[in-house]
Design a protein around this motif. Structure first.
Motif, PDB file in Angstrom:
ATOM      1  N   VAL A 151     -12.327  25.864  -5.056  1.00  0.00           N
ATOM      2  CA  VAL A 151     -10.981  24.910  -5.552  1.00  0.00           C
ATOM      3  C   VAL A 151     -11.161  23.413  -3.698  1.00  0.00           C
ATOM      4  N   ILE A 152     -11.374  22.557  -4.127  1.00  0.00           N
ATOM      5  CA  ILE A 152     -11.114  21.515  -3.009  1.00  0.00           C
ATOM      6  C   ILE A 152     -10.537  20.469  -3.892  1.00  0.00           C
ATOM      7  N   GLY A 153      -9.725  19.861  -2.524  1.00  0.00           N
ATOM      8  CA  GLY A 153      -8.867  18.877  -3.182  1.00  0.00           C
ATOM      9  C   GLY A 153      -8.210  18.383  -2.227  1.00  0.00           C
ATOM     10  N   LEU A 154      -7.444  17.169  -2.152  1.00  0.00           N
ATOM     11  CA  LEU A 154      -6.285  16.560  -1.603  1.00  0.00           C
ATOM     12  C   LEU A 154      -4.832  17.168  -0.880  1.00  0.00           C
ATOM     13  N   THR A 155      -4.382  17.273  -2.086  1.00  0.00           N
ATOM     14  CA  THR A 155      -3.189  18.371  -2.516  1.00  0.00           C
ATOM     15  C   THR A 155      -2.964  19.382  -2.695  1.00  0.00           C
ATOM     16  N   MET A 156      -4.085  19.531  -3.957  1.00  0.00           N
ATOM     17  CA  MET A 156      -4.089  21.030  -4.876  1.00  0.00           C
ATOM     18  C   MET A 156      -2.724  21.166  -5.258  1.00  0.00           C
ATOM     19  N   LEU A 179      -9.437  25.007  -0.303  1.00  0.00           N
ATOM     20  CA  LEU A 179      -9.571  24.573   0.670  1.00  0.00           C
ATOM     21  C   LEU A 179      -8.857  22.922   0.788  1.00  0.00           C
ATOM     22  N   VAL A 180      -8.054  22.385   1.198  1.00  0.00           N
ATOM     23  CA  VAL A 180      -7.803  20.743   1.964  1.00  0.00           C
ATOM     24  C   VAL A 180      -7.620  20.543   3.187  1.00  0.00           C
ATOM     25  N   PRO A 181      -7.320  19.580   3.307  1.00  0.00           N
ATOM     26  CA  PRO A 181      -7.025  18.847   4.582  1.00  0.00           C
ATOM     27  C   PRO A 181      -6.553  19.155   5.626  1.00  0.00           C
ATOM     28  N   ASP A 182      -5.844  19.306   6.897  1.00  0.00           N
ATOM     29  CA  ASP A 182      -5.632  20.045   7.879  1.00  0.00           C
ATOM     30  C   ASP A 182      -4.221  19.172   8.026  1.00  0.00           C
ATOM     31  N   PRO A 183      -3.523  19.602   7.417  1.00  0.00           N
ATOM     32  CA  PRO A 183      -1.881  18.856   7.009  1.00  0.00           C
ATOM     33  C   PRO A 183      -0.883  18.171   8.685  1.00  0.00           C
ATOM     34  N   HIS A 184      -1.451  19.147   9.181  1.00  0.00           N
ATOM     35  CA  HIS A 184      -1.162  19.194  11.035  1.00  0.00           C
ATOM     36  C   HIS A 184      -1.524  17.151  11.358  1.00  0.00           C
TER      37      HIS A 184
END
Length: 267
Positions: free
Chosen positions: A104-109, A133-138
């Motif tokens: 599963v891939i998304g923005l925040t999930m 898989l999510v975007p790197d929050p840092h």
């Protein structure tokens, strides 16, 4: 002898119902008058009339064939609204819960992970594999871009916090359960949201959500493909796998994460 009339009737019915019966008749008439002309039993005037009639019949047959091709083309193109949806499939949640191999891939999930809190342990206990898989929050700039993909802007800081909460929830599940739970972060915004479920099996399914710029409601369109859909199913599966391969495992990110007081906004 009694069987012969029955066979002849069946043959006649088959010929009459054949889609090419007009071409059969056209060919037989052409052969017949060609033989009559060659033997001198038919004059030139009669042959000319027959030729014109045959050409007219052939033209009508071509018109019929073109209409059939047009209808076939329309049927193959189909109605785009049957593929492009504004909502997720009604059975997506149950399909996720019953899957054995999930990416599963998304923005925040956040919604997905919280909705599967009780299902993840069962999948892992059964020997299944879960990948998130999510975007790197840092990455602060990345969080600002992710916020612009949200139906309702909440600010880059809030997006970051939601992703971190997702990662914490997954870490808790991972600590409490044995099995193959893998989490990665991506250095770019995913091209779309993906639910890849059992894609290597005949019952595989992939649900793709197109990400819009500042959508006014749920981003769309939303498309669902099964293994029977062939090329496009494999196309989106391959894209999801490329993003996964390009991503970084969470432990490596956490080790390099900025400590409190560092990074953007630090005093």
């Amino acid at each position: 002898m009694s069987q012969r009339p029955g066979r002849l009737r069946r043959l006649l019915v088959r010929v009459i119902n054949d889609e090419n019966v007009d071409l059969y008749i056209l060919a037989m008439v052409a052969v017949a008058f060609t033989a009559l002309g060659a033997s001198g039993l038919s004059d030139v005037k009669t042959l000319s009339s027959v030729v014109l009639a045959l050409l007219a019949w052939l033209a009508l047959s071509q018109i019929k064939s073109r209409r059939q091709l047009d209808e076939l083309g329309k049927a193959q193109r189909g109605n785009p609204t049957t593929l492009l949806k504004s909502e997720f499939p009604a059975d997506l949640i149950s399909r996720r819960a019953a899957s054995f191999d999930m990416l599963v891939i998304g923005l925040t999930m956040t919604r997905t992970v919280q909705g599967l809190t009780t299902d993840f342990p069962a999948i892992l206990a059964a020997g299944g594999r879960i990948r998130v898989l999510v975007p790197d929050p840092h990455d602060e700039a990345l969080m600002e871009t992710a916020d612009r993909r949200m139906a309702h802007s909440m600010g880059a800081g809030r997006v970051k916090q939601r992703i971190l909460t997702t990662l914490e929830d997954l870490a808790t599940i991972q600590a409490r359960n044995e099995g193959r739970l893998e989490v990665r972060v991506l250095s770019t915004i995913p091209s779309a949201g993906f639910n890849c479920l059992d894609v290597t099996s005949p019952r595989g399914l992939i649900c793709v959500q197109h990400y819009e710029f500042q959508p006014r409601r749920e981003a769309g369109p939303i498309m669902t493909f099964t293994a029977q859909d062939g090329p496009w199913f494999h196309h989106f599966v391959a894209e999801a796998e490329r993003m996964w391969e390009a991503a970084t495992p969470v432990p490596a990110i956490e080790e390099t994460a900025p400590t409190p007081g560092e990074g953007v906004g630090a005093a």
